[in-house]
Enzyme design. Structure first.
Site, PDB file in Angstrom:
ATOM      1  N   CYS A 132     -53.224 -60.990  28.416  1.00  0.00           N
ATOM      2  CA  CYS A 132     -53.689 -61.166  29.803  1.00  0.00           C
ATOM      3  C   CYS A 132     -52.563 -61.417  30.792  1.00  0.00           C
ATOM      4  O   CYS A 132     -52.493 -60.790  31.857  1.00  0.00           O
ATOM      5  CB  CYS A 132     -54.701 -62.310  29.870  1.00  0.00           C
ATOM      6  SG  CYS A 132     -54.197 -63.789  28.972  1.00  0.00           S
ATOM      7  N   HIS A 252     -55.431 -66.611  35.998  1.00  0.00           N
ATOM      8  CA  HIS A 252     -54.032 -66.938  35.678  1.00  0.00           C
ATOM      9  C   HIS A 252     -53.164 -66.702  36.918  1.00  0.00           C
ATOM     10  O   HIS A 252     -53.314 -65.675  37.588  1.00  0.00           O
ATOM     11  CB  HIS A 252     -53.500 -66.025  34.569  1.00  0.00           C
ATOM     12  CG  HIS A 252     -54.020 -66.343  33.194  1.00  0.00           C
ATOM     13  ND1 HIS A 252     -54.820 -67.428  32.921  1.00  0.00           N
ATOM     14  CD2 HIS A 252     -53.828 -65.717  32.008  1.00  0.00           C
ATOM     15  CE1 HIS A 252     -55.090 -67.447  31.619  1.00  0.00           C
ATOM     16  NE2 HIS A 252     -54.510 -66.417  31.047  1.00  0.00           N
TER      17      HIS A 252
END
Lengths: 351, 351
Positions: A132, A252
């Protein structure tokens, strides 16, 4: 009765945090689906999931499950992928694997469609979805590489707990509640994939994601370093990474320092470049306090970039702030996007 | 009756988050105090504070307050320092100022005792205490500069809300409570010192601390860049900074990439160096998951360093993870430490 034309798609790990997002993403896109097969471990088999107003019963994933499957989206952990992905390929399926099991294998393309879609042409049955934190960074760096060349990347991450699964989300919320009420807490989940110690995550910061390697870097940091070089076809690129877990549920963030090869480029040039980049949304207006944040990125497929600054001492150095939904572009959406690319490149055909 | 020998010390901003820590720090140290004067704005005057079992009434700070004061510890905001610090100096006091008001003035020493204590010798009445995030970084970098020379620093911060004052702490807790209960929130405090917009901080990340400068950096980032060069006497040092606010109450963390001038140095060499550095505690044992975290640094005066790694591509590049209590070494303790240095260097004499 006319049979619907479309692809037979299997989702492995259908009941997990990423699996659920994959099903939602498939629901929102126009990929033609003839048959959807939802698979999981024996433990979760029998659960019911609704897809496009139809109820599906989750079945236990077995080698035989993949008979007739065109595309298998794996997100049930590395060991499941290692065991069942080859079985799926043997039965003619193309595997898009969201785990780290095959990412660094030389014959497995590691793909972010905005960056290296053409690598799909060389696939041998398994295609790997990158980590990710790597995906969102390379999506933002690729336009710079293409326009100017890049030589060095230093990234510090601010990663959400959902990257560690549903149990980590629950732990963050429970700890936050307990600490606000002045209660004792007993950390049990984070950091994951490591030793026997677990630490407070609510109102704290844990500078460890995944286990430690002998060189002192964590496995998460090594993923960012190695995957970035592979996806960008730049084994010579200098990449340093520090990965940190924060008390954020989803989204994130990354503070990225990058050195380009060309002199005389301004922050304005980079902003213009990124404002036109595929899959990237520029959010960079300091006068109006506009910049990417996790809270404003959740539920979106794009990679958000802002705080673009030219370093004051290094004429080729720039600072970027990159945020994305780690469950979507970081996982589910990038996987489904790879499936769409396979169709576009005629690497899978609708029967 | 024998008069106690000692210093007359004033604390300005005695009721604030840092002021309270200053009083606690003075209480725990052996600085000889004859008279303690607690000052504040008119609004907070009249409040009572206990120091070494004696009750003190906080008085309104005025120019006349500083008659007979030896050392005045200022921490009531830049405008108060600008107004009253010269008045204190006129009356013979040495000012240790915790605001950014005088930090970059050429005739004002900016001091972290472990790094540049000798700069105190050149003081002209006012001594500046650096920005919290700068202090902990230079304390960890100075041993590297001394041993090998350093040429480049790239820092990304993970800063606690207590750096923005008591109202920011209250906002974090209130927002966390409301979000856990599924309630709407209305951000009012963070980011501070900036425009009219305020954003969610609980379970989120805000990449803005203080106001934006024209070059795209925030004032907090410029503080780190400029103050680091001044404290280390290295105007030529390359420093890039990204400052980020996190949902953590106290304890700033920093991911620092540094390039040294010498080849052939190992991560082990750096660990050995830092294990003996003044004011620094090495917490670096990956096998046992030992590394610095805000939750384990609160209430401590030291700077904690861990996650020390040699970059895999740059032979002179190293990554460090630096954590410290932003209210102590980042503010109150460094200020009191400067007062102790003044005594040690005989720049103030006990009457």
């Amino acid at each position: 009765m006319v049979e619907i034309q479309g692809l037979n798609i299997a989702v492995i790990g259908a009941t997990g945090a990423v699996g659920k997002q994959m099903i939602k993403t498939l629901e929102s896109r126009n990929l033609p689906i003839k048959k959807l097969l939802l698979l999981s471990s024996a433990r979760s088999a029998g659960k019911k999931i609704t897809f496009k107003n139809k109820e599906y019963v989750v079945q236990e994933a077995k080698p035989e499950s993949f008979e007739g499957i065109d595309i298998a989206l794996f997100s049930a952990g590395g060991s499941v992928s290692k065991e069942l992905a080859p079985a799926a390929v043997e039965r003619g399926a193309i595997v898009i694997d969201n785990t780290s099991a095959f990412r660094m294998a030389a014959d497995v393309p590691l793909v972010v469609p905005e960056v290296n879609e053409q690598d799909l042409l060389k696939h041998n049955g398994i295609i790997a979805n990158p980590n990710c934190s790597t995906i969102q960074m390379v999506a933002a760096l690729e336009p710079l590489r293409k326009a100017y060349g890049i030589s060095k990347v230093v990234v510090s991450t601010y990663q959400a707990v959902s990257g560690a699964g549903a149990a980590a989300i629950a732990e963050l919320k429970e700890q936050a509640r307990d600490l606000l009420e002045g209660k004792e807490i007993e950390p049990k989940i984070l950091p994951v994939g490591s030793g026997e110690n677990h630490y407070q995550i609510a109102f704290n910061v844990i500078p460890q994601i995944d286990k430690f390697e002998d060189n002192g870097f964590t496995f998460e940091e090594m993923k960012m370093i190695n995957e970035t070089k592979k996806i960008m076809h730049m084994p010579e690129l200098s990449v340093g990474a520090t990965c940190v877990r924060l008390p954020v549920e989803t989204g994130h963030s990354e503070s990225v320092y990058v050195e380009i090869d060309k002199d005389g480029v301004s922050a304005g040039d980079i902003k213009e470049l990124l404002s036109e980049a595929p899959g990237v949304v520029l959010q960079d207006d300091p006068d109006n306090q506009v910049y990417p944040m996790p809270a404003t990125s959740v539920g979106r497929n794009e990679v958000f970039v802002g705080r673009i600054r030219k370093d004051l001492d290094e004429s080729k150095g720039f600072h970027l702030w990159i945020v994305s939904d780690n469950l979507l572009k970081g996982a589910a959406w990038n996987s489904v996007q790879i499936a769409e690319s396979l169709l576009k490149l005629k690497l899978v055909t609708i029967k």
